[in-house]
Design a protein around this motif. Structure first.
Motif, PDB file in Angstrom:
ATOM      1  N   LEU A  86       0.828  -1.203   0.000  1.00 51.77           N
ATOM      2  CA  LEU A  86       0.000   0.000   0.000  1.00 51.77           C
ATOM      3  C   LEU A  86       0.862   1.252   0.000  1.00 51.77           C
ATOM      4  O   LEU A  86       0.596   2.220  -0.718  1.00 51.77           O
ATOM      5  CB  LEU A  86      -0.921   0.003   1.221  1.00 51.77           C
ATOM      6  N   LEU A  87       1.922   1.225   0.806  1.00 52.63           N
ATOM      7  CA  LEU A  87       2.810   2.376   0.907  1.00 52.63           C
ATOM      8  C   LEU A  87       3.509   2.655  -0.421  1.00 52.63           C
ATOM      9  O   LEU A  87       3.608   3.809  -0.862  1.00 52.63           O
ATOM     10  CB  LEU A  87       3.847   2.141   2.005  1.00 52.63           C
ATOM     11  N   VAL A  88       3.965   1.576  -1.086  1.00 54.19           N
ATOM     12  CA  VAL A  88       4.626   1.729  -2.384  1.00 54.19           C
ATOM     13  C   VAL A  88       3.664   2.334  -3.409  1.00 54.19           C
ATOM     14  O   VAL A  88       4.036   3.203  -4.201  1.00 54.19           O
ATOM     15  CB  VAL A  88       5.176   0.376  -2.886  1.00 54.19           C
ATOM     16  N   LEU A  89       2.402   1.876  -3.392  1.00 51.95           N
ATOM     17  CA  LEU A  89       1.405   2.415  -4.315  1.00 51.95           C
ATOM     18  C   LEU A  89       1.166   3.900  -4.059  1.00 51.95           C
ATOM     19  O   LEU A  89       1.145   4.702  -4.995  1.00 51.95           O
ATOM     20  CB  LEU A  89       0.092   1.630  -4.169  1.00 51.95           C
ATOM     21  N   LEU A  90       1.002   4.259  -2.804  1.00 50.39           N
ATOM     22  CA  LEU A  90       0.772   5.666  -2.448  1.00 50.39           C
ATOM     23  C   LEU A  90       1.953   6.549  -2.853  1.00 50.39           C
ATOM     24  O   LEU A  90       1.779   7.582  -3.513  1.00 50.39           O
ATOM     25  CB  LEU A  90       0.525   5.796  -0.940  1.00 50.39           C
ATOM     26  N   LEU A  91       3.143   6.129  -2.457  1.00 47.88           N
ATOM     27  CA  LEU A  91       4.327   6.941  -2.749  1.00 47.88           C
ATOM     28  C   LEU A  91       4.611   6.976  -4.245  1.00 47.88           C
ATOM     29  O   LEU A  91       5.035   8.001  -4.782  1.00 47.88           O
ATOM     30  CB  LEU A  91       5.546   6.399  -1.993  1.00 47.88           C
ATOM     31  N   GLY A  92       4.342   5.842  -4.937  1.00 46.72           N
ATOM     32  CA  GLY A  92       4.524   5.821  -6.384  1.00 46.72           C
ATOM     33  C   GLY A  92       3.622   6.832  -7.081  1.00 46.72           C
ATOM     34  O   GLY A  92       4.054   7.547  -7.993  1.00 46.72           O
ATOM     35  N   CYS A  93       2.362   6.903  -6.632  1.00 43.51           N
ATOM     36  CA  CYS A  93       1.421   7.890  -7.187  1.00 43.51           C
ATOM     37  C   CYS A  93       1.905   9.317  -6.936  1.00 43.51           C
ATOM     38  O   CYS A  93       1.852  10.170  -7.821  1.00 43.51           O
ATOM     39  CB  CYS A  93       0.038   7.694  -6.572  1.00 43.51           C
ATOM     40  N   MET A  94       2.382   9.567  -5.718  1.00 38.98           N
ATOM     41  CA  MET A  94       2.823  10.918  -5.368  1.00 38.98           C
ATOM     42  C   MET A  94       4.060  11.327  -6.164  1.00 38.98           C
ATOM     43  O   MET A  94       4.162  12.468  -6.637  1.00 38.98           O
ATOM     44  CB  MET A  94       3.083  11.005  -3.865  1.00 38.98           C
ATOM     45  N   PHE A  95       4.996  10.400  -6.330  1.00 40.35           N
ATOM     46  CA  PHE A  95       6.184  10.696  -7.129  1.00 40.35           C
ATOM     47  C   PHE A  95       5.805  10.914  -8.595  1.00 40.35           C
ATOM     48  O   PHE A  95       6.382  11.771  -9.263  1.00 40.35           O
ATOM     49  CB  PHE A  95       7.218   9.570  -7.007  1.00 40.35           C
ATOM     50  N   PHE A  96       4.834  10.134  -9.079  1.00 39.77           N
ATOM     51  CA  PHE A  96       4.375  10.296 -10.466  1.00 39.77           C
ATOM     52  C   PHE A  96       3.754  11.672 -10.661  1.00 39.77           C
ATOM     53  O   PHE A  96       4.013  12.348 -11.673  1.00 39.77           O
ATOM     54  CB  PHE A  96       3.365   9.200 -10.805  1.00 39.77           C
ATOM     55  N   VAL A  97       2.944  12.101  -9.702  1.00 39.59           N
ATOM     56  CA  VAL A  97       2.337  13.434  -9.785  1.00 39.59           C
ATOM     57  C   VAL A  97       3.409  14.518  -9.740  1.00 39.59           C
ATOM     58  O   VAL A  97       3.399  15.472 -10.528  1.00 39.59           O
ATOM     59  CB  VAL A  97       1.315  13.644  -8.645  1.00 39.59           C
ATOM     60  N   ALA A  98       4.371  14.352  -8.809  1.00 38.34           N
ATOM     61  CA  ALA A  98       5.407  15.372  -8.630  1.00 38.34           C
ATOM     62  C   ALA A  98       6.356  15.461  -9.813  1.00 38.34           C
ATOM     63  O   ALA A  98       6.772  16.574 -10.192  1.00 38.34           O
ATOM     64  CB  ALA A  98       6.199  15.088  -7.352  1.00 38.34           C
ATOM     65  N   LEU A  99       6.701  14.313 -10.411  1.00 38.54           N
ATOM     66  CA  LEU A  99       7.748  14.289 -11.436  1.00 38.54           C
ATOM     67  C   LEU A  99       7.234  14.134 -12.865  1.00 38.54           C
ATOM     68  O   LEU A  99       8.012  14.271 -13.813  1.00 38.54           O
ATOM     69  CB  LEU A  99       8.734  13.161 -11.129  1.00 38.54           C
ATOM     70  N   VAL A 100       5.940  13.859 -13.028  1.00 38.54           N
ATOM     71  CA  VAL A 100       5.386  13.705 -14.374  1.00 38.54           C
ATOM     72  C   VAL A 100       4.187  14.629 -14.597  1.00 38.54           C
ATOM     73  O   VAL A 100       4.190  15.461 -15.512  1.00 38.54           O
ATOM     74  CB  VAL A 100       4.970  12.232 -14.637  1.00 38.54           C
ATOM     75  N   VAL A 101       3.158  14.498 -13.760  1.00 35.61           N
ATOM     76  CA  VAL A 101       1.927  15.268 -13.968  1.00 35.61           C
ATOM     77  C   VAL A 101       2.158  16.767 -13.784  1.00 35.61           C
ATOM     78  O   VAL A 101       1.826  17.567 -14.673  1.00 35.61           O
ATOM     79  CB  VAL A 101       0.815  14.780 -13.010  1.00 35.61           C
ATOM     80  N   ASN A 102       2.733  17.157 -12.648  1.00 33.80           N
ATOM     81  CA  ASN A 102       2.966  18.587 -12.404  1.00 33.80           C
ATOM     82  C   ASN A 102       3.895  19.226 -13.437  1.00 33.80           C
ATOM     83  O   ASN A 102       3.637  20.344 -13.903  1.00 33.80           O
ATOM     84  CB  ASN A 102       3.507  18.803 -10.990  1.00 33.80           C
ATOM     85  N   PRO A 103       4.998  18.556 -13.831  1.00 32.35           N
ATOM     86  CA  PRO A 103       5.838  19.125 -14.895  1.00 32.35           C
ATOM     87  C   PRO A 103       5.083  19.303 -16.223  1.00 32.35           C
ATOM     88  O   PRO A 103       5.293  20.300 -16.921  1.00 32.35           O
ATOM     89  CB  PRO A 103       6.972  18.098 -15.036  1.00 32.35           C
ATOM     90  N   ILE A 104       4.197  18.356 -16.555  1.00 39.44           N
ATOM     91  CA  ILE A 104       3.418  18.486 -17.796  1.00 39.44           C
ATOM     92  C   ILE A 104       2.494  19.702 -17.712  1.00 39.44           C
ATOM     93  O   ILE A 104       2.390  20.489 -18.663  1.00 39.44           O
ATOM     94  CB  ILE A 104       2.605  17.199 -18.059  1.00 39.44           C
ATOM     95  N   ILE A 105       1.829  19.866 -16.565  1.00 42.22           N
ATOM     96  CA  ILE A 105       0.960  21.032 -16.375  1.00 42.22           C
ATOM     97  C   ILE A 105       1.762  22.311 -16.512  1.00 42.22           C
ATOM     98  O   ILE A 105       1.355  23.265 -17.189  1.00 42.22           O
ATOM     99  CB  ILE A 105       0.274  20.978 -14.994  1.00 42.22           C
TER     100      ILE A 105
END
Length: 406
Positions: free
Chosen positions: A213-232
């Motif tokens: 569960l922790l890996v899933l949560l942190l993976g999502c947060m890192f994806f948002v921080a390093l992929v989604v937010n940069p795209i925005i």
């Protein structure tokens, strides 16, 4: 000693914080019984930030609005769009990731003494009452919605005040800002205490059962921080976003990771915005507001833990309910408290969408508290660093539109 202090202060704050982290880890691992007093530095640091932040927000926003010239443009509309878009997409990431990598919880009892909101009407009711809260009470209880409301109203009224009155308010704002700088200079000691306390008290053993569960949560947060937010950011600025993204994570996210409070990290973000040369009229409002409503990490936490609970209960989630959960997690996240663990209390609200009983939802909160050593720290780092990122993105986009940035 004076020369040592001078050389120490010449080292960048980030490097000093890293030194504090290393010392805290070494003390916690090697001689924890003999160095329990170290944890007091962390408590004092977070306490000082939380004490000064409400007053800082009140005077900064009030001063900025009172000095604002009619007709002068700010970027608040763009920043609000960025905040909303970032939080919504974080909810989308959490839902999609939960479908791709489903997780079942090993539920245990816990957190029965916590009273979460019973529904969206209660959230809205609480929001409205926070808006009309007594200003003194809002300051005492760090009610940032109330503080922002009073600061905006007083600032609007004071726009017609004499220049001497505005100068006095600005002087108070500058004085409080200087105090904040003194507190931030003590960050290495504070971080050392916080790291020591976290490792010596909790360690990582409590997380073993919930690694997936922790890996899933942190993976999502890192994806948002390093992929989604940069795209925005790229869509709005049309330039490489990663230098800015990495700097906000380093200089804002790092301290937020340890303080675990978006509200406590407001002074850090204010300082970073000033170093980036952003418009003070804008960031003095957008940063405190972001600490209240820009909650991408909270949207991830709410959506992932809610779907984990649904999986555990054997509930099949259709596409339409998933879409509603994406929106609900974003809206709920915007109402989450800017303090440690604030997003966990809104999980029962999202669980009610699937008819999950409240006692099960409360156990999910208990799971959240177990993994919060890392989950809440990463969540706050994402939330707080994106406040600066989106404020800077709006500023760059505005300058680009005006032909000042190529």
């Amino acid at each position: 000693m004076k020369n040592i202090m001078l050389k120490w202060n010449q080292i960048s704050l980030v490097k000093r914080i890293l030194i504090g982290m290393i010392v805290g880890i070494l003390l916690a691992v090697t001689i924890p019984d003999s160095t329990k007093w170290v944890s007091i530095f962390g408590s004092l640091f977070v306490g000082a930030l939380k004490a000064i932040a409400p007053i800082l927000v009140l005077f900064l926003v009030m001063s900025a609005i009172s000095k604002h010239k009619s007709g002068k443009q700010t970027n608040m509309k763009t920043i609000l769009v960025l905040y909303g878009l970032g939080t919504l997409l974080a909810g989308v990431v959490g839902v999609v990731a939960s479908f791709l990598f489903p997780v079942n919880l090993s539920l245990s009892t816990g957190a029965q003494d916590v009273a979460p909101p019973s529904g969206i009407l209660e959230v809205l009711k609480t929001l409205l009452f926070n808006i009309v809260d007594n200003p003194v009470n809002a300051l005492l209880n760090a009610n940032y919605i109330g503080i922002l409301t009073w600061a905006i109203l007083l600032g609007l009224v004071l726009k017609k005040a004499a220049e001497t009155t505005k100068t006095v308010i600005a002087n108070f704002s500058d004085a409080i800002t200087n105090i904040v700088k003194w507190i931030i200079d003590l960050a290495p000691l504070g971080i050392m205490g916080l790291v020591y306390d976290a490792i010596s008290t909790n360690g990582l053993s409590a997380l073993k059962e919930y690694v997936q569960l922790l890996v899933l949560l942190l993976g999502c947060m890192f994806f948002v921080a390093l992929v989604v937010n940069p795209i925005i950011s790229f869509i709005f600025t049309r330039q490489n976003p990663y230098p800015l993204v990495l700097r906000t994570l380093r200089e804002s996210g790092l301290t937020a990771f340890f303080t675990r409070s978006s509200a406590a990290n407001i002074p850090v973000n204010m300082t970073l915005c000033k170093k980036l040369g952003l418009d003070e009229d804008t960031y003095s409002v957008s940063i405190p507001l972001g600490a209240t409503i820009n909650m991408a990490g909270a949207a991830v936490t709410i959506s992932v833990l809610t779907l984990a609970a649904a999986n555990t209960m054997g509930i099949e989630v259709d596409i339409w309910t998933s879409i509603i959960l994406m929106v609900l997690s974003a809206v709920s996240a915007a109402g989450a408290s800017g303090v440690a663990g604030g997003s966990l209390l809104l999980i029962p609200l999202a669980c009610s969408l699937f008819g999950i009983p409240n006692d099960i939802a409360m156990q999910v909160i208990g799971v959240g508290f177990v993994i919060s050593v890392l989950q809440d720290s990463c969540e706050t780092a994402l939330n707080s660093s994106s406040d600066v990122l989106f404020t800077a993105t709006a500023d760059i986009a505005k300058k680009r539109k005006e032909g000042k940035v190529i």
